[in-house]
Design an enzyme around this catalytic site. Structure first.
Site, PDB file in Angstrom:
ATOM      1  N   GLU A  78      -5.659  11.216 -13.371  1.00 41.27           N
ATOM      2  CA  GLU A  78      -6.121  11.188 -11.984  1.00 41.27           C
ATOM      3  C   GLU A  78      -6.770  12.501 -11.565  1.00 41.27           C
ATOM      4  O   GLU A  78      -6.304  13.584 -11.943  1.00 41.27           O
ATOM      5  CB  GLU A  78      -4.947  10.933 -11.039  1.00 41.27           C
ATOM      6  CG  GLU A  78      -4.245   9.616 -11.232  1.00 41.27           C
ATOM      7  CD  GLU A  78      -3.287   9.354 -10.090  1.00 41.27           C
ATOM      8  OE1 GLU A  78      -3.707   9.442  -8.922  1.00 41.27           O
ATOM      9  OE2 GLU A  78      -2.112   9.059 -10.365  1.00 41.27           O
ATOM     10  N   HIS A 104      -4.720   5.780 -10.904  1.00 40.28           N
ATOM     11  CA  HIS A 104      -4.300   6.103  -9.545  1.00 40.28           C
ATOM     12  C   HIS A 104      -3.406   4.997  -8.982  1.00 40.28           C
ATOM     13  O   HIS A 104      -3.723   3.813  -9.076  1.00 40.28           O
ATOM     14  CB  HIS A 104      -5.547   6.267  -8.676  1.00 40.28           C
ATOM     15  CG  HIS A 104      -5.280   6.766  -7.292  1.00 40.28           C
ATOM     16  ND1 HIS A 104      -4.729   7.996  -7.034  1.00 40.28           N
ATOM     17  CD2 HIS A 104      -5.512   6.182  -6.079  1.00 40.28           C
ATOM     18  CE1 HIS A 104      -4.640   8.171  -5.729  1.00 40.28           C
ATOM     19  NE2 HIS A 104      -5.095   7.078  -5.126  1.00 40.28           N
ATOM     20  N   SER A 134      -1.146   7.456  -2.392  1.00 42.28           N
ATOM     21  CA  SER A 134      -2.490   8.010  -2.236  1.00 42.28           C
ATOM     22  C   SER A 134      -2.582   8.812  -0.934  1.00 42.28           C
ATOM     23  O   SER A 134      -1.795   9.720  -0.726  1.00 42.28           O
ATOM     24  CB  SER A 134      -3.520   6.880  -2.301  1.00 42.28           C
ATOM     25  OG  SER A 134      -4.827   7.385  -2.432  1.00 42.28           O
TER      26      SER A 134
END
Length: 233
Positions: free
Chosen positions: A159, A189, A75
Site C-alpha cells: 500500500e 488496501h 482507510s
C-alpha cells in the site's frame, strides 16, 4: 462499536461499511454502529471530525461508558478514528477502550516514502499529490497522541499508505500509547474486507477482534469495581 468508513473523506457511506462492520462486530461479539459523517467538498474540514465526536457523544449520553466502546476505522475512516480520539482528548471527554484501524489514511499530505515506492504495487490507491493537511485533526501523524487508548494498526505491505501507517505507529509509541503495528505482506488496501477469499484478511480480523475484546475487558474491570467502592464510602 462505532465504525468509520473510508472514501478519502469525499465518497462512501455507512451503508458501504456495513459488511465489514458486521464481520468485525460478529467476531468481537458487539453491536456495530456505522457512522455516516459529512463528506467533502460540500462539508469541509472539520465536519467529519465533528460528526464522529457527536456520534460518540450520543453513545455516552445514552449511558454507555467509554470503557464499553471500541472504535474501528478503514482507510480515511482509519485516519478519522485517530483524529476523533485526539478531538475527544482536547474536549475532555472519556476515551473509548481501544481503536483498530485498517489501512489508515493518517496523513493527508501523503508524504510517507511508500507514496512513491509502492505506487506501482497498490491497485487501490494512487498518490494525490501535494496538499495542505498538516492540521493534527486532519492528519493525526502530526498530532500529539499522548493519552490515547490502545491502538491497533493493520496495513498491507503493497500500500502507498504503508509509510504513514508506520509513522502513525511510531508517533503513538513516542507518545506512550500502547500500539500494535501489523504489516501483512503482499495484500491490497483494506484487505480485511476480503475475508471470504483471503486467509490473511480472516487472520487480520481475528487478530483485531482479539485485540478489541482484550482491551474492552481491561478497560471495564476498574469501572465495574467503582460502584462497590462508592457504597463503602
Amino acid at each position: 462499536m462505532p465504525q468509520f468508513h473510508g472514501g478519502a473523506y469525499a465518497i462512501g457511506s455507512a451503508a458501504d461499511a456495513a459488511s465489514l462492520a458486521a464481520d468485525v462486530s460478529r467476531r468481537v461479539g458487539a453491536r456495530a454502529v456505522c457512522v455516516d459523517y459529512r463528506l467533502a467538498p460540500q462539508n469541509p474540514f472539520p465536519a467529519a471530525v465533528d460528526d464522529a465526536v457527536a456520534a460518540y457523544s450520543a453513545l455516552l449520553d445514552q449511558g454507555i461508558p467509554g470503557a464499553r466502546i471500541a472504535f474501528v476505522g478503514e482507510s480515511a475512516g482509519g485516519g478519522l478514528t485517530v483524529a476523533t480520539l485526539v478531538a475527544l482528548k482536547e474536549a475532555g471527554l472519556p476515551q473509548p477502550s481501544s481503536a483498530a484501524v485498517f489501512s489508515p489514511w493518517a496523513g493527508l499530505t501523503v508524504s510517507g516514502a511508500s507514496a512513491t515506492s509502492k505506487a506501482d504495487l497498490d491497485p487501490g490507491l494512487t498518490p494525490l499529490g501535494p496538499a495542505a493537511g498538516t492540521e493534527p485533526l486532519a492528519s493525526p501523524v502530526f498530532a500529539d497522541l499522548t493519552g490515547l487508548p490502545p491502538l491497533l494498526i493493520q496495513v498491507g505491505s503493497h500500500e502507498i499508505a504503508l509509510g504513514d501507517a508506520v509513522r502513525l505507529a511510531s508517533r503513538a509509541a513516542a507518545d506512550d500509547v500502547h500500539v500494535e503495528l501489523q504489516v501483512w505482506p503482499q495484500v491490497p488496501h483494506v484487505f480485511q474486507s476480503f475475508s471470504v477469499m483471503l486467509d490473511e484478511a480472516d487472520e487480520a480480523l481475528q487478530s483485531a477482534a482479539a485485540f478489541t475484546r482484550d482491551h474492552w475487558a481491561a478497560a471495564q474491570a476498574p469501572a465495574e469495581a467503582a460502584p462497590e467502592a462508592s457504597l463503602r464510602s
